[in-house]
Scaffold this active site. Structure first.
Site, short mmCIF file in Angstrom:
data_model
loop_
_atom_site.label_atom_id
_atom_site.label_comp_id
_atom_site.label_asym_id
_atom_site.label_seq_id
_atom_site.Cartn_x
_atom_site.Cartn_y
_atom_site.Cartn_z
N SER A 21 0.82 -1.23 0.00
CA SER A 21 0.00 0.00 0.00
C SER A 21 0.84 1.27 0.00
CB SER A 21 -0.96 0.01 1.20
OG SER A 21 -1.82 -1.11 1.15
N ASP A 78 -7.10 -0.48 -8.44
CA ASP A 78 -6.09 0.30 -9.16
C ASP A 78 -6.51 0.57 -10.60
OD1 ASP A 78 -4.00 0.96 -7.33
OD2 ASP A 78 -3.41 -1.15 -7.29
N LYS A 193 15.55 6.52 7.16
CA LYS A 193 16.36 5.31 7.07
C LYS A 193 16.29 4.71 5.66
CE LYS A 193 17.79 4.93 11.36
NZ LYS A 193 19.25 4.95 11.68
N GLY A 356 -23.66 -2.34 -1.61
CA GLY A 356 -23.22 -3.29 -0.61
C GLY A 356 -23.95 -4.61 -0.76
N CYS A 383 -27.05 1.45 -6.16
CA CYS A 383 -27.15 0.00 -6.13
C CYS A 383 -28.03 -0.44 -4.95
CB CYS A 383 -25.76 -0.63 -6.08
SG CYS A 383 -25.74 -2.38 -6.54
N HIS A 512 -23.69 1.98 -11.07
CA HIS A 512 -22.59 2.60 -10.31
C HIS A 512 -21.99 3.75 -11.10
CE1 HIS A 512 -22.10 -0.24 -6.91
NE2 HIS A 512 -22.68 -1.09 -7.75
N GLU A 514 -20.17 6.11 -10.13
CA GLU A 514 -18.84 6.51 -9.66
C GLU A 514 -17.72 5.93 -10.52
OE1 GLU A 514 -19.93 2.93 -6.93
OE2 GLU A 514 -20.93 4.49 -8.10
#
Length: 560
Positions: A21, A78, A193, A356, A383, A512, A514
């Site tokens: 991540s 991704d 580091k 969901g 949805c 959807h 989005e």
């Protein structure tokens, strides 16, 4: 793999080390955007080492959202970033998993394709991975492949061996390795580091891969002597040790990487020249982000509020709409699995109910929908959010006793939501994975509807991912009580859009939206939602006089 000028596609492999991540996907997307801005054609792919065939049945709490492609692929989140950064639609063939590779392998073995040979990881698994990498270039100048996981993971080894073989076969003139690592800040003195990066590169080199560029994730650039230390001990040119700094907005990344010459070094590696990138549109996005003056608070009611990767495309779509409207979006996360109180909602300007599965947290979502409906608060249901809006209306307005979804209660008296007709279980094995309605579908909107006005069209295409739908047997009774069904599927006649025309802004959609929003072209539904949230807030249309306690949820008794 022939492309412009008779050349072959160049391959850019993005790997990660130290921890997961770190932002490999965003780094890959940024590289794609920068090369695209220089006039090149790009294609991005994700190779995931997990044994699931696809992420469709994985918990969002573990994996994040499932991004749906136009052609119905259930893919890694991704791929959503790839699309938002480059505007190039991905396909189900741009995401491969170890599970899918082994599924193909075993099918070939059962057919006898290996002609009696002993089937092994090398060469048979790696050959399938290589075939995926090299396939379907679609005339791209660059194919950017992100390798999921972290160097050192056992499950990643076949994928790393595969990209090593690709580099060997095509030569270094056609491949480049970009390795993203973490430079942690340790102790109260804030010491940076570099040792974890050195060990990560050592591990990668032991597998036969020498990174050409190192991106180090850090809060600030390294001093020159530490950057030189990485270059020296990792056998990388000093110019190819590039910071991947923390940023307030992901849309700053292409500009930042260009400032540190990432795209320049990639082209130099390949011996390629190109015009300077035109980053005007990225600069415009950052200007919009910084210039937002109005603020609205939108509550997202969901059950993964501690795992925000589950809602990546959703929050990005809100931000896209906000930045193009001069509005800063403040998201208030409300965990629907906990008792949703009136205090969770009384200070919000809008309510969004995402998609969901399962009955966990349903009552909290229904209560929030009812509170928004009764108090004039703008509400967008997506949805399952649309399905629950219909159930809430049936319970509290139409007064249909025990209104529910068969997903939650097979024996409910009034099944407002039912399984898609062609998915209803018959005899034989019922497969959960890959069995939903998926991908781009065509919808027809009522000409006089609010949603048609929002889209500026009565025919739209959106991506869907669902197994349940509004029961058509209840369409008339709900319409008689004031709920309008203003969108239908072109092919199956399913209810796809509902709205409450007596409400300032109350829309539910089965699809959807989005997944089709970008920072350069916000989705019209989110834009309308966000703009109306602000307008209704400024005009004081919300009265908030109806208590949340008055809202019935599934399983409640109906009071006449």
């Amino acid at each position: 793999m022939s492309i412009r000028d008779g050349c072959s596609a160049r391959f850019i492999f993005v790997t990660g080390g130290v921890v997961s991540s770190l932002g490999k996907g965003l780094a890959a997307a940024s590289i794609g955007a920068l090369l695209q801005a220089r006039g090149f054609r790009v294609r991005l792919r994700k190779l995931d080492p997990y044994l699931n065939v696809d992420p469709g049945t994985m918990s969002p709490a573990q994996h994040g959202e499932v991004f749906v492609t136009d052609d119905g692929g259930e893919t890694d989140l991704d791929l959503g970033n790839y699309e938002r950064f480059t505007g190039v639609n991905t396909t189900k063939e741009d995401n491969i998993t170890a599970g899918r590779i082994y599924q193909q392998l075993l099918a070939k073995e059962r057919r006898g394709d290996y002609l009696g040979h002993t089937v092994q990881v090398i060469p048979h698994v790696t050959d399938l991975i290589i075939s995926f990498i090299l396939s379907n270039d679609d005339g791209a100048d660059f194919i950017i492949c992100e390798i999921g996981g972290t160097v050192g993971d056992i499950e990643s080894q076949p994928f790393l061996e595969s990209i090593r073989q690709v580099s060997y076969r095509l030569s270094k003139n056609f491949t480049i390795f970009v390795h993203l690592t973490l430079v942690p800040c340790v102790g109260s003195a804030g010491e940076l580091k570099t040792k974890p990066t050195q060990h990560s590169v050592k591990e990668l080199s032991s597998l036969g891969i020498q990174p050409d560029i190192i991106l180090y994730r850090s809060a600030e650039p390294l001093p020159q002597y530490q950057s030189a230390k990485i270059a020296n001990f990792c056998n990388v040119s000093a110019d190819n040790v590039i910071p991947a700094l923390d940023v307030e907005s992901m849309y700053k990344l292409p500009v930042m990487y260009h400032a540190h010459k990432l795209d320049t070094q990639i082209l130099s590696h390949f011996g390629m020249g190109a015009p300077e990138p035109d980053l005007t549109k990225w600069a415009n996005v950052l200007t919009m982000v910084n210039n937002a003056r109005n603020v609205v608070t939108i509550a997202i009611i969901g059950k993964y509020t501690k795992f925000l990767d589950a809602y990546t495309s959703l929050t990005e779509a809100l931000d896209h709409a906000g930045m193009h409207s001069g509005i800063k979006i403040q998201v208030k996360w409300v965990d629907s699995r906990l008792p949703v109180r009136e205090s969770d909602l009384h200070d919000v300007d809008g309510v969004l109910i995402p998609g969901g599965f399962g009955d966990d947290g349903v009552d909290g979502k229904v209560l929030a929908i009812g509170y928004a409906r009764a108090n004039g608060i703008p509400m967008l249901g997506i949805c399952m959010g649309m399905q629950l809006a219909a159930i809430e209306f049936a319970l509290n307005v139409a007064k249909l006793e025990d209104a529910n979804s068969t997903e939650f209660n097979q024996a409910c008296k009034n099944p407002i939501v039912v399984e898609l007709p062609w998915l209803q279980k018959g005899e034989g094995e019922y497969l959960l994975g890959g069995s939903m309605r998926l991908g781009s579908c065509t919808y027809r909107l009522s000409a006089d509807s609010r949603v048609a006005s929002v889209y500026g069209s009565t025919v739209i295409n959106e991506r869907c991912r669902h197994r349940y739908c509004i029961n058509p047997q209840y369409k008339n009774v709900l319409e008689e009580h004031g709920l309008s069904f203003t969108g239908m599927s072109d092919s199956h006649g399913l209810v796809e859009v509902l709205e409450l025309q007596s409400h300032p802004w109350f829309i539910g959609v089965q699809f959807h939206p989005e997944f089709k929003s970008s920072p350069f072209a916000p989705h019209p539904l989110f834009t309308s939602f966000v703009q109306n949230v602000l307008q209704i807030k400024q005009r004081g249309f919300m009265h908030k006089s109806v208590s949340a306690a008055a809202i019935l949820v599934p399983g409640s008794s109906v009071v006449s």
